[in-house]
Scaffold this motif. Sequence first.
Motif, mmCIF file in Angstrom:
data_model
loop_
_atom_site.group_PDB
_atom_site.id
_atom_site.type_symbol
_atom_site.label_atom_id
_atom_site.label_comp_id
_atom_site.label_asym_id
_atom_site.label_seq_id
_atom_site.Cartn_x
_atom_site.Cartn_y
_atom_site.Cartn_z
ATOM 1 N N THR A 1 0.750 -1.239 0.031
ATOM 2 C CA THR A 1 0.038 0.014 -0.060
ATOM 3 C C THR A 1 0.819 1.323 0.001
ATOM 4 N N CYS B 1 -0.352 8.501 -2.588
ATOM 5 C CA CYS B 1 -0.200 9.199 -3.917
ATOM 6 C C CYS B 1 1.074 9.754 -4.127
ATOM 7 N N LEU C 1 -4.348 7.716 -11.236
ATOM 8 C CA LEU C 1 -4.864 6.994 -10.227
ATOM 9 C C LEU C 1 -6.287 6.715 -10.146
ATOM 10 N N LYS D 1 -8.565 3.544 -10.436
ATOM 11 C CA LYS D 1 -9.756 3.398 -9.663
ATOM 12 C C LYS D 1 -11.168 3.218 -10.275
ATOM 13 N N ILE E 1 -7.847 -0.528 -8.560
ATOM 14 C CA ILE E 1 -6.953 0.065 -7.316
ATOM 15 C C ILE E 1 -8.350 0.427 -6.475
ATOM 16 N N GLY F 1 -8.973 3.463 -3.115
ATOM 17 C CA GLY F 1 -8.178 4.187 -2.217
ATOM 18 C C GLY F 1 -8.965 4.474 -1.062
ATOM 19 N N TYR G 1 -3.639 3.653 -1.163
ATOM 20 C CA TYR G 1 -4.015 3.111 -2.298
ATOM 21 C C TYR G 1 -3.429 1.593 -2.117
#
Lengths: 107, 107
Positions: free
Chosen positions: A40, A43, A61, A65, A70, A72, A81
Amino acid sequence: MGITKSASFTEEQNELANVLKALGHPARVAIVQYLLKVDTCICGDIVNELPLAQPTISQHLKELKNANIIQGTIEGKSICYCLNKEMFSKVGRYFMGVSISLENKCC
Amino acid sequence: MGITKSASFTEEQNELANVLKALGHPARVAIVQYLLKVDTCICGDIVNELPLAQPTISQHLKELKNANIIQGTIEGKSICYCLNKEMFSKVGRYFMGVSISLENKCC
DNA sequence: TTAATATATTGCAATATTACGATAATAAAT
DNA sequence: ATTTATTATCGTAATATTGCAATATATTAA
């Protein structure tokens, strides 16, 4: 990307294409590999790791997502994340399934 | 796609991203699924199957061929296309590998 | 050779992606 | 309340993708 006739294809085809498109960029592959290594991270760690500016990483990201690759979770003032194992397993099974179906076929 | 800093990433990351990008479009997913069903076919069959014009199909086939996902052999006046099993096995192993690495991790 | 068939290429318009500076939003610390 | 730290969003320029009509290429058939 230009005019994409997603309405012409099945839900399943569009979903798979979305996931693969999300992984179809070297920066996002690199993010996945980094997350695999460190388990983990926030950012900022990725910003330090890759040669891209913070807004660019944030955008990548977001795409990962959105594709459910992924997830977060808010953790204080940063966001933690990590990879979604279900998605990798699902995509892996798809490709292995195709691979097995092709096993007895010649080309 | 915009400015992609492929020079900033490893050969491996770029290669994987290229293959996944090639599969990251519903029309190309549909072509793969059709090829899986019929084993081998000519371009014209795909044109009849999908709601896209012949030049568009030809372009998608070119991208799949460039990414080594399909191969085409000239057969008379048509070209016989089929899936490259090695590539599916390779990508499948990659995803399964990630999936297994994630097995003992929580998120 | 001419016609027919099958696929590829070219050129172009519409749209999407990528990257980043500037800035906003959010939360913790002082 | 102000500052600091972290991430997201906005705006925009550069580039890539998508789709197709028109056309070119290549191979077979007549």
